[in-house]
Every structure is written in C-alpha cells, then in structure tokens.
Motif scaffolding. Structure first.
Motif, PDB file in Angstrom:
ATOM      1  N   GLN A 112      -4.765  -6.255   7.280  1.00  0.00           N
ATOM      2  CA  GLN A 112      -4.762  -7.466   6.441  1.00  0.00           C
ATOM      3  C   GLN A 112      -3.360  -8.075   6.369  1.00  0.00           C
ATOM      4  O   GLN A 112      -3.194  -9.294   6.449  1.00  0.00           O
ATOM      5  CB  GLN A 112      -5.258  -7.126   5.030  1.00  0.00           C
TER       6      GLN A 112
ATOM      7  N   SER B  29       0.816  -1.220   0.000  1.00  0.00           N
ATOM      8  CA  SER B  29       0.000   0.000   0.000  1.00  0.00           C
ATOM      9  C   SER B  29       0.846   1.265   0.000  1.00  0.00           C
ATOM     10  O   SER B  29       0.455   2.263   0.607  1.00  0.00           O
ATOM     11  CB  SER B  29      -0.901   0.028   1.236  1.00  0.00           C
TER      12      SER B  29
ATOM     13  N   ARG C   2      -8.599   2.971   4.539  1.00  0.00           N
ATOM     14  CA  ARG C   2      -7.976   1.884   3.771  1.00  0.00           C
ATOM     15  C   ARG C   2      -6.560   1.621   4.261  1.00  0.00           C
ATOM     16  O   ARG C   2      -6.087   0.485   4.244  1.00  0.00           O
ATOM     17  CB  ARG C   2      -7.973   2.236   2.274  1.00  0.00           C
TER      18      ARG C   2
ATOM     19  N   SER D 187      -5.526  -2.052   5.309  1.00  0.00           N
ATOM     20  CA  SER D 187      -4.506  -2.805   4.573  1.00  0.00           C
ATOM     21  C   SER D 187      -3.377  -3.258   5.512  1.00  0.00           C
ATOM     22  O   SER D 187      -2.850  -4.362   5.364  1.00  0.00           O
ATOM     23  CB  SER D 187      -3.976  -2.016   3.372  1.00  0.00           C
TER      24      SER D 187
END
Ligand code: FAD
Length: 413
Positions: free
Chosen positions: A208, A129, A201, A205
């Motif tokens: 995750q 990211s 986000r 991310s």
C-alpha cells in the motif's frame, strides 16, 4: 530521464524490491495475479532473525534421512512418485551439507540477514507499520536437559558469526516463557532475533505504501518474455502485452521457468510447508519458539497462535495434504500449557528453495536490464528487506550493501 522497472511477483521479495527501486528513483510496476503477500509470504512463522545462519542441509543429514522418512510424524516427507523429478536437486542439497560448504553458506546467510532490521525499518516507517517488527528474541526448546549439547556445530556457527547465544536450564526457561508446557528441560535463547505478528499484513502494508508513493500493481500473470534487439523488451501476460525497461524476477517458487527463458538455469524446488492456526487464542506465549527435536515453530500472531513448519517435497502441482497441518496442531497442543478454543485454519505454502539454502539475488549475466530475486527458501521474510536494497543497488550501479557474489544466478554451473 525517469527509469522504469517491472517486478514479477508481489510476495515479500517482490514488494521489497519494488519499494527499494522506487526509493532509488525508478517508476515501478508489480505484476502478480494474486493480491500482495497472499502466497508463501502469507502463512509463514514470522521470524525476522538477523542471526539465522544455519543452512538447511547439514553434516550427517544423509544418516538421519531414512529415520525421518520412516517417521510419519517426522519433519520431512517426500512423495515417492515425485522422487525421480526431485533427485537432481536432492543430490545437490546433500552435497551442500558438507562441513566446508556449510561454513561458506553460513557466512553468506549471516551477511544477508544481519542488516535485516536496518533495511526493514525505513520501509515499515513509511508504511506506518513499525508495530509489525518485534525484537523479542527466539527460543529453541528441548525435551532433554542436555539438548543444546547435541547441536554444538550449529551453536559454534552462530557464535563464530557473532550471534549472541544463551543456554537456558529448565528454571530459566520457565521464567522466560511460563506458557510453555513443562515437557521442556533446556533451551537456547537468541535475544537479538525478531518476529512479525502478521506476515500477510506486513507485505500488504508495504504494498500500500508503494502504491501511495506512485507505484502500480497489476493483477496479471506473466507467461513469457519477448526479446527486442537481444534484450527483454516486453512481457506476455494474461491481460495482454506489457513493455519492460528493467525487469526483476521475484516470482518465488514459480521463478525458474522465467529465469530459464532468460538463459539462466536454476535448480529451484518447492519445499512445501504447512501451518495450523488457532484463531483468537492468546496462550501467553510471547517469543517465537521452535521445538528443536520436532523442527516446527509455535508463533504468537496477532490473530491467534500459529504452528508452522515441516517440509514436504512433492512439487508445485500436487494438492496439499492437510494431514501435515493436523500433525502440527496435535504436536503444537503438547507444547503449550493452555490453548483457548478457537477456529482452526490450515494452510500450505511453497517455499522457493535452492539446494544451497542461499537465494538468487543477482544481475543477469546475459541481459543488462534483468535482475533475479528468488529462492529464499525458509528465510524469505528475513532476507526480503536486504534483497530489495541489494537489487536496487545492482540496478543503479551503486555500492552494494553486501557483497553480492555468494548469491549469483550462475553459481550452479
Ligand atoms: C511454514 C513456513 C514457515 C516459514 N517461516 C518463515 C520464517 O519464520 N521466517 C522467514 O524468513 N521465512 C519463513 N518462511 C519462508 C518464507 O515464507 C518464504 O521464503 C517467502 O515467503 C518467499 O517469498 P517470495 O516473495 O519469494 O514468494 P511468494 O510469497 O510465494 O511470492 C511470489 C509471488 O509471485 C507470484 N507469481 C508467481 N508466478 C508468477 C507469474 N508468472 N507472473 C506474475 N506473478 C507470479 C505469486 O502469485 C506470488 O504472489 C516460511 C515458509 C513456510 C512455508
């Protein structure tokens, strides 16, 4: 033997702590009833600014306070019914605005924020990211030609801290950001600052990546801590009891009762902030821009243009007052030449704020397996990565990335 750690809270702070503890070899779980990055870390203005070193309380604030409170369109609102509960925090906040204190706090802010990119980059790289960190600088815009001269103290703090500062006249401002409405006559540009086009986000991310690397996230709310042999040994949660070996409290604005159960009383308030976001709107604005006199941000996001800011002191339980978000939208529309039509989203978040603008990043003075990481106020996105690294350093006993002394949990006594 593998060490275990439990992190309470899946905001930017909890997820950065969990990620760095995992990198340090711990098996880590995060507990949060909400999905990662959906509370205060979701709707903020996205500034990731190594040069942010101006405390929220400053000299002369007491003088400005009545004017702000009388001004319905002003940057600060206090719900009068909440004033008695707020008063002890407010008095400490005003005391933190003395010049010598501001200088001390500013140095500690700079120390924490300066390595923010260096500490985000490995996490973002592993998460795939890196697009979420853009080093585009930050603008403060003024309606008068001599606007920056009214903030000499702030500018001197930044310069003393080694932050690069450029003063722009109207022409230079227009060249840099032609999308701004022609109501601004001067600006301060900080070229070394950064921004994130989607803070929600960003946290998701990182979370995750943490799970891909073997971490676990449980949707559980922690109600209390159980002592075993004088140390926290288990947590009571709404999904049952969970054993703990090492514990990190990173529950944002909700951290104080948990810290208090562990013997640490921290003056933590919520400075409620709002945003209004026009979805899909590409206004041409590239840089995160703060309207200096009105103290709110226009932030270009990947999902539209976001106007964010204001402080409302009303506690954790009062319902949001979305008129504050309407106000941001009204003022935001004046900032830019053109905002294409789009659905407007409104949001309120609880900034976790100490009176001295510094977070608590600390080992517990009472329990060797407890660490605190909360209270990042207006700057949790900036401070998140370095906080994660520092907590891992404290937990492993390694050389801390920065001197942890200014962020100690027991500094309020
Ligand atoms: C309008 C606005 C603009 C902002 N702009 C910026 C900016 O540009 N740059 C910047 O750096 N900062 C900014 N901030 C501040 C930043 O958003 C916060 O400092 C940061 O999000 C705090 O992160 P956190 O992880 O501590 O809190 P949160 O994101 O609120 O996370 C705390 C988590 O703890 C969980 N939790 C609470 N209690 C429990 C419990 N008992 N058990 C389990 N879990 C629990 C919650 O569900 C939540 O998920 C802004 C804030 C606002 C409101």
């Amino acid at each position: 033997m593998v060490k275990r750690a439990t992190v309470i809270g899946a905001g930017i702070i909890g997820v950065c702590c969990a990620s760095y503890l995992q990198r340090a070899g711990f098996t880590v779980e995060i507990l949060d009833p909400e999905p990662p990055g959906t509370m205060c870390s979701y709707g903020n203005a996205g500034g990731i600014c190594p040069g942010s070193c101006i405390p929220i309380a400053g000299p002369g604030m007491l003088r400005k306070l009545p004017g702000w409170l009388m001004d319905k369109e002003g940057p600060l609102h206090i719900r009068m019914a909440y004033l008695p509960a707020l008063l002890p925090w407010l008095l400490r906040f005003l005391a933190a605005g003395r010049v010598a204190e501001v200088r001390r706090i500013s140095r500690a802010m700079r120390a924490l924020h300066a390595p923010t990119f260096a500490c985000y980059e490995p996490l973002l790289g592993a998460a795939g990211s890196t697009d979420l960190l853009a080093k585009r600088g930050q603008l403060f815009v003024y309606e008068t030609a001599d606007g920056p001269s009214y903030d000499q103290f702030g500018l001197s703090l930044r310069r003393e801290a080694g932050v690069k500062v450029e003063i722009l006249d109207e022409g230079a401002l227009r060249d840099l950001e032609p999308a701004l409405a022609p109501i601004f006559r001067s600006a301060v540009f900080l070229p070394e600052q950064g921004q994130c086009a989607n803070p929600g986000r960003l946290v998701a991310s990182l979370a995750q990546a943490f799970e891909r690397n073997g971490g676990t996230i449980h949707r559980s709310r922690v109600h209390g801590v159980r002592m075993v042999g004088g140390q926290p040994g288990a947590l009571d949660t709404d999904t049952g009891q969970r054993p703990v070996e090492n514990l990190v409290i990173a529950a944002g604005a909700w951290s104080a009762p948990l810290a208090r159960q562990l013997g640490c009383k921290v003056p933590l308030e919520t400075e409620r902030g709002y945003h209004a976001m026009v979805a899909g709107a590409d206004t041409g604005l590239r840089t995160q821009t703060i309207w200096a006199e009105r103290k709110f941000v226009a932030a270009p996001m990947e999902e539209g243009i976001r106007f964010a800011g204001t402080v409302e002191l009303a506690g954790l339980d009062a319902p949001p007052n979305m008129r504050r978000a309407d106000l941001l939208l009204r003022q935001g529309r004046r900032m830019l030449r053109h905002i294409p039509d789009g659905a407007v989203g409104k949001w309120m978040g609880h900034r976790p704020s100490t009176p001295d603008s510094l977070p608590v990043i600390s080992a517990s003075p009472h329990h060797q397996n407890v660490f605190f990481a909360f209270g990042h106020g207006h700057m949790g996105l900036i401070g998140g990565s370095v906080t994660g690294r520092l907590i891992a350093d404290l937990a492993t006993g390694g050389k801390p990335i920065i001197d942890p002394a200014p962020y100690r949990v027991d500094r309020f006594h």
